[in-house]
Motif scaffolding. Structure first.
Motif, PDB file in Angstrom:
ATOM      1  N   ALA A 153       0.819  -1.219   0.000  1.00  0.00           N
ATOM      2  CA  ALA A 153       0.000   0.000   0.000  1.00  0.00           C
ATOM      3  C   ALA A 153       0.851   1.267   0.000  1.00  0.00           C
ATOM      4  N   CYS A 205      -9.759   2.485  -2.029  1.00  0.00           N
ATOM      5  CA  CYS A 205      -8.935   1.280  -2.129  1.00  0.00           C
ATOM      6  C   CYS A 205      -9.799   0.044  -1.908  1.00  0.00           C
ATOM      7  N   CYS A 233      -3.218   1.377   3.843  1.00  0.00           N
ATOM      8  CA  CYS A 233      -4.160   2.321   3.222  1.00  0.00           C
ATOM      9  C   CYS A 233      -4.622   3.373   4.223  1.00  0.00           C
TER      10      CYS A 233
END
Length: 382
Positions: free
Chosen positions: A188, A200, A216
């Motif tokens: 990520a 995401c 994320c």
């Protein structure tokens, strides 16, 4: 230590052949040779890759030679060092690495990659630099998985495949920084380079996927959708930052179409953390055209992914990541610092703590989806 220069007899979980349960055996671990370090393994995580190489060898995974000691996600203490080792000393806390970092080759000097190839072919074949393993059983060589073999109370690794970490780090927690967490987290924050306020989707909510969710969130994505066929994982994913969780089995249409509808055209970033070609295709097709990025973090070696060319022509990017893009020996200590400074979560991923003699139970928990990470204590009398 008193054992320096001596053969150490200890317990290990040995895979005598593909598809067979591991057997607890007494093995002999030889002293380290030049540029090698012998470590006392304190704790090791049980990774899905270990299961795959035992039970799916020759299918999605390249066949490895047996007998073999699996395990590659661990932490321990340096017991002794071989000649010409300068960066490690007995008593150091360390994390062994299946991805080396020599610091000298073109790849180590480049900011573009972390794929050092020091001793690569040998460690992939289960041996060290001289073509042999340091572990044996009654005179028979036991191969070392990825040059590590952490399902053994002691092991020997190249000094380029080892990270020295801070002395106050809890080894039964930071062992997870040897594989799964850096892979997902780095997928990520390093490989995808998820941007603030983006959307995401993380496919697969095991340890790698949950680490990707954390990555994320760290990158301040606005929407993080977890995708898994096991809804028991959804609560943990939400605790770590997922804003939505979906089960593909709840829909009659392909999951990529579901995600496209949820996000008005597709997510900005998709992170595949399963290792399934079908899921990889779904992840790519779940991204938005024009700038969508799909990162493959799941592991398979022999299978083929189906990619419609138009999906790439319309501006999507498909990338792969190995160990999350981290330069192993220099970045793992930083990740340990992040954990110690409460910037990175590990405890939340550990669902079971077991002794070495319950290693097969740990595999069963993993395969059944009842565990995220089981941590095996190596220094418990088995």
């Amino acid at each position: 230590m008193a054992t320096k220069g001596e053969v150490i007899r200890c317990k290990a979980a040995v895979a005598w052949g593909p598809g067979k349960p591991l057997a607890i055996e007494e093995v002999e671990v030889a002293p380290p040779k030049a540029h090698e370090v012998r470590i006392k393994v304190v704790a090791t995580g049980v990774c899905h890759t270990d299961w795959e190489y035992l039970y799916a060898s020759g299918k999605g995974m390249t066949y490895r030679p047996f007998p073999l000691i699996l395990g590659h996600e661990a932490a321990g203490i340096v017991e002794s060092v071989g000649p010409e080792v300068t960066q490690f000393s007995p008593g150091d806390k360390v994390i062994p690495l299946f991805l080396p970092y020599c610091g000298e080759c073109e790849r180590c000097r480049s900011a573009k990659t972390n794929l050092c190839r020091k001793n690569w072919e040998n460690t992939q074949a289960g041996v060290l630099a001289d073509g042999t393993s340091r572990i044996s059983h009654q005179g028979q060589q036991i191969y070392q998985f990825l040059g590590v073999s952490s399902f053994c109370q002691y092991t020997v690794v190249p000094d380029t495949s080892l990270a020295k970490i801070r002395s106050d780090a809890p080894l039964d927690k930071v062992c997870l920084l040897g594989c799964g967490v850096p892979t997902g987290y780095g997928a990520a924050v390093k490989t995808a380079q998820v941007e603030k306020d983006s959307s995401c989707a993380v496919f697969g909510l095991g340890a790698v996927g949950l680490a990707a969710v954390m990555g994320c969130k760290t990158a301040e994505a606005k929407r993080i959708i977890g995708v898994d066929v096991n809804p028991d994982k959804f609560e943990r994913a939400a605790q770590l930052g997922a804003t939505d969780c979906v089960n593909p089995r709840d829909y009659n249409e392909p999951i990529q179409e579901v995600l496209q509808k949820m996000t008005d055209g597709g997510v900005d970033y998709a992170l595949e953390c399963v290792g399934s070609p079908a899921v990889m295709t779904a992840a790519l097709e779940a991204t938005t055209e024009a700038w969508g990025t799909c990162v493959i973090a799941g592991w398979t070696e022999t299978e083929v992914m189906d990619v419609k060319v138009i999906k790439i022509l319309m501006g999507r990017t498909l990338k792969g990541t190995y160990f999350g893009g981290w330069k192993s020996a220099i970045d793992v200590p930083k990740l340990v610092d992040d954990y110690m400074n409460k910037k990175l979560k590990l405890d939340e991923l550990i669902t079971h703590n077991l002794p070495l003699d319950q290693i097969n139970a740990a595999f069963d928990l993993l395969k059944s989806g009842k565990s995220i990470r089981s941590v095996i204590s190596l220094q418990v009398d088995t």
